[in-house]
Write an enzyme that holds these catalytic residues in place. Structure first.
Site, PDB file in Angstrom:
ATOM      1  N   HIS A 420    -100.411  68.795   6.585  1.00  0.00           N
ATOM      2  CA  HIS A 420    -102.009  68.777   6.983  1.00  0.00           C
ATOM      3  C   HIS A 420    -102.525  68.153   5.558  1.00  0.00           C
ATOM      4  O   HIS A 420    -101.960  68.649   4.454  1.00  0.00           O
ATOM      5  CB  HIS A 420    -102.566  70.079   7.422  1.00  0.00           C
ATOM      6  CG  HIS A 420    -102.443  70.301   8.819  1.00  0.00           C
ATOM      7  ND1 HIS A 420    -102.551  69.576   9.724  1.00  0.00           N
ATOM      8  CD2 HIS A 420    -101.833  71.734   9.146  1.00  0.00           C
ATOM      9  CE1 HIS A 420    -102.220  70.138  10.791  1.00  0.00           C
ATOM     10  NE2 HIS A 420    -101.792  71.240  10.602  1.00  0.00           N
ATOM     11  N   CYS A 469    -102.969  63.161   6.904  1.00  0.00           N
ATOM     12  CA  CYS A 469    -104.275  62.726   7.294  1.00  0.00           C
ATOM     13  C   CYS A 469    -105.254  62.530   6.126  1.00  0.00           C
ATOM     14  O   CYS A 469    -105.150  62.945   5.013  1.00  0.00           O
ATOM     15  CB  CYS A 469    -105.067  63.527   8.067  1.00  0.00           C
ATOM     16  SG  CYS A 469    -104.123  63.645   9.838  1.00  0.00           S
TER      17      CYS A 469
END
Length: 838
Positions: A420, A469
């Site tokens: 993440h 991301c």
């Protein structure tokens, strides 16, 4: 309807493979209902007891009675209905027992349930009878041979077969044996067989078929070759090279099961020699020696011929034969000058981090496979690789500190992160597994700060590959102001996705890559400038329908020289810094030595160790000696340090896959018990555990027990103590200090970073870090479904999804379980499912 595929020319299938023939072979006569196992009957009765109107036990009784084969009187039905008065009575159970006693078969019951459209009961009934007794084997063959893939199953009432090549149905491939005669190169691929019975189904394991084409070989030359025997078709050739040349040795074999390879030099196995082609991009004198390849499968093994590789010490050996004076001295000096300008490194070091098991955020799957495959590729390029899974904040910071110790002037440094992440105000942040929900910059690591610290080492090349991301974090309004980076023409950023977008992985059963790594691994070994290589990866990603409009590779670079990951390592002298680097890296990759334990009863147990990652180790145990008077003996390992949090239920498994070690299973010895120890960075003391032995003598019923305590020191990354040297996170002075994103316990750089709080925000009690109030909207992103060639998959974002856990329904999609899982194309399987019947 299932997708159809044209039958390749030259392929012939065994005749008589129609659906009815498959039924007759699959069934061994009508199975009486009374022979079904009691748990299955209980499950059926539960489904019928709570069925919707029109699908209950009374409807089944009426349907069965109307067939005429079983007679049921009103008194019989009344007796069944009275079962509701019993404490654990079931009318459906009573009816099924009654039908079984009166000769009803499983086929008749299935037909009645089909008429009632009771799909759940049908699925329960039909699946119970399917059992694959012969699985297809992976094979490597020559073009022109006859190939037979077999999948035999038993089931009731009937079983049907359908073969698939990858996601395409094989025409006429509906018999237990799929015969390809003659086989051609275009038949290569992964094959699987679906076996179904009525409304249920199961899949065989995947079988990989590799078809090799040999030049100047006709089909007639292959008649004498056995279908299954291991046979070497291409032998390695001796080579005479000079320093800096590329060494390429090839050995090709065919066989069933599929052959495996291990290259040797001077009698010692080569670390990266598990493929049929062994390559060294830039040889040195140390690569000289006698090479051969050991080829093996589960049935037999064979060695290739031994060849000599000679490395000349003089680079320009042409001078030795240039007696005619064609090349002038000036020309040679020009060539030497040109060679001296070729980029090279003083060393190559890589830190790879994959975070999956988040405490407060969605779990990821692909980072484990991504890090493992990238580790293997970088080692082929002579990188010193540290690969780590699931690190907390303090562990990530300390891992970066250790990584920086391995860097020096002229060293190529590569940093890879999968997990993440987010991007705010041009700075990229990596999220540790213990990050709170929501997280902010103070809980994460800033990539740009790592770059600044790498620049201080005067590295020759800085490559960042960030598989995360880059959406904005709505909970974090902190503006991190870093000192300006040095102007160096050696920086390359490869972002898995564009600014403001998400990076995806495929959430499915089995093993899979993230989208970025799926395409990167195919080109990483190419001898091209780093930016050119990444450009081609971006082009490959752009051609994939799965990611169009969702994910695109972004490259940022200041690279002015033609530097490549394949550049040679040129060490002029063995400096103290170089020796320290080698020692530091070797210390983090030291495995315990294999050992043999002798117990008082005479039983001897072997303990072995293997590394899956720098912080994940496999312990395998097997009994190698048992006295004849001992009838039964069992051994297991237990009592591991609490730091490692080893679940006893997950230890001492019969296969590595059962422990979660899918990636190294083919490299481990067979017939052992396996225990996987992860998170070795948390180990504070020496690794001490107990080996327990339970045995029984032939004439004594009592079980005897012995145990031995084993200490193996601190294996792998545990020696570096990544859990040390970080101040208490709860201390406001630590978590809010300016240098917190890269706090060093020895030296704090107060000038390294500053936090800016926008004027519209109200600062809280922690100076230097702004926390938005609770009125901010949650950053929630649902997984996206993509249709690619009729295939449905779930793409999971590597961005924070608050309190979201993707739910993937179990579908009739085959799950890869062979030893070849790492090399599978995972975009294949989902289109093999049945379409919904109308």
């Amino acid at each position: 309807a299932l997708p159809r595929a044209a039958l390749p020319s030259g392929r012939r299938h065994r005749p008589g493979g129609g659906r009815r023939a498959a039924m007759e072979r699959g069934a061994a006569g009508p199975l009486p209902l009374s022979r079904l196992a009691e748990p299955l009957l209980r499950r059926l009765s539960e489904l019928l007891d709570r069925a919707a109107p029109g699908k209950g036990w009374r409807d089944l009784a009426q349907r069965a009675g109307s067939r005429g084969t079983v007679r049921l009187s009103p008194l019989d039905l009344e007796q069944c209905s009275l079962q509701v008065l019993e404490p654990e009575g079931s009318p459906s159970w009573s009816l099924l027992k009654l039908l079984g006693d009166r000769g009803c078969t499983v086929m008749e019951l299935a037909e009645s349930l089909q008429a009632l459209e009771h799909k759940e009961a049908l699925r329960c009934l039909s699946h119970s009878g399917i059992k694959i007794v012969v699985q297809p084997d992976s094979q490597e063959v020559l073009s022109g041979q006859v190939v037979k893939l077999c999948c035999w199953a038993t089931g009731h009432p009937f079983v049907h077969y359908q073969w698939f090549r990858q996601e395409k149905e094989v025409p006429h491939g509906n018999s237990p044996e799929l015969v390809l005669s003659p086989v051609s190169v275009k038949d290569s691929g992964f094959y699987i067989c679906r076996v179904n019975s009525e409304s249920s189904f199961t899949f065989s394991r995947w079988a990989r078929l590799e078809v090799c084409e040999l030049q100047d070989t006709s089909h007639g030359d292959l008649v004498g070759l056995s279908e299954n025997k291991l046979c070497i078709c291409i032998q390695p050739q001796p080579q005479n090279l000079t320093v800096g040349d590329a060494l390429v040795l090839e050995c090709e074999a065919i066989g069933n099961p599929i052959p495996h390879y291990q290259w040797f030099r001077n009698g010692f196995p080569l670390a990266n020699g598990s493929k049929n082609i062994y390559m060294v991009t830039h040889v040195d004198v140390e690569h000289q020696g006698t090479y051969w390849c050991h080829i093996f499968n589960d049935r037999e093994d064979e060695d290739s011929r031994k060849v000599e590789v000679i490395i000349g010490k003089e680079f320009f050996s042409l001078m030795q034969v240039c007696s005619t004076g064609i090349l002038s001295v000036l020309g040679m000096l020009s060539l030497q000058a040109q060679f001296s300008r070729c980029p090279s490194s003083t060393d190559k070091v890589a830190l790879l981090i994959g975070n999956m098991s988040y405490w407060n955020h969605p779990q990821l799957k692909a980072p484990m496979v991504d890090v493992y495959e990238l580790t293997s590729l970088l080692r082929q390029l002579d990188f010193k690789v540290v690969s780590l899974l699931d690190l907390t904040e303090s562990e990530m910071r300390n891992a970066v500190d250790e990584f920086l110790l391995l860097l020096d002037e002229g060293v190529y440094g590569l940093f890879y992160y999968a997990g993440h992440g987010y991007e705010n105000y041009g700075n990229s942040f990596m999220v540790p597994i213990d990050a709170p929900n929501p997280y902010r910059s103070a809980n994460c690591l800033c990539v740009q700060n790592i770059l600044r610290l790498m620049q201080e080492k005067e590295t020759g090349l800085n490559v960042f590959l960030l598989d995360m991301c880059r959406k904005r974090n709505e909970y974090d309004d902190t503006i991190l102001i870093l000192d300006a980076l040095k102007v160096t023409a050696n920086i390359v950023f490869g972002y898995a996705t564009c600014q403001g977008a998400e990076a995806f992985e495929i959430q499915q059963s089995g093993l899979a890559n993230g989208i970025f790594m799926k395409f990167l691994k195919d080109r990483l070994l190419e001898d091209k400038k780093v930016t050119v290589l990444l450009d081609e990866v971006a082009e490959d990603m752009g051609k994939c329908p799965l990611t169009k409009g969702k994910q695109a590779l972004e490259i940022r670079s200041s690279l002015s020289e033609k530097r490549a990951l394949t550049d040679p390592i040129q060490q002029t002298t063995s400096s103290a810094e170089s020796l320290a680097r080698n020692l530091q890296w070797a210390k983090a990759h030291e495995l315990p030595e294999s050992m043999s334990l002798e117990f008082k009863c005479g039983v001897q147990i072997q303990l072995g160790f293997a590394a899956e990652f720098s912080n994940v180790m496999i312990i395998y145990t097997r009994i190698v000696k048992k006295p004849p008077d001992i009838a039964v003996c069992r051994a297991h390992v237990t009592d591991f340090p609490p730091d490692l949090d080893v679940d006893p239920k997950e230890a001492n498994k019969g296969t590595p896959e059962e422990t979660g070690s899918y990636l190294v299973s083919k490299d481990l010895p067979k017939h052992c018990l396996y225990t996987r120890l992860s998170l070795l960075q948390k180990l504070r003391e020496h690794l001490i555990f107990t080996v327990c032995l339970h045995y029984e003598y032939s004439e004594i019923e009592d079980t005897m027990d012995e145990s031995k305590e084993v200490s193996v020191g601190k294996p792998l990354i545990a020696k570096l103590g990544l859990h040390h040297g970080f101040k208490n996170k709860n201390c406001p002075q630590t978590c809010c200090m300016a240098s917190y994103p890269f706090h060093n316990p020895i030296e704090s750089r107060s000038e390294a970073a500053k936090y800016y709080i926008p004027s519209h925000c109200q600062p809280n009690s922690s100076p230097g870090v702004y926390h938005p109030n609770c009125t901010c909207s949650a950053s929630i992103t649902q997984p996206e479904a993509c249709s690619c060639n009729g295939t449905f998959r779930i793409l999971a974002s590597r961005r924070e999804v608050q309190n979201y856990s993707p739910a993937v329904e179990k579908s009739n999609v085959p799950v890869e379980t062979t030893d070849d899982t790492v090399e599978l194309e995972f975009f294949l399987s989902d289109s093999l499912s049945f379409s919904e019947q109308q």
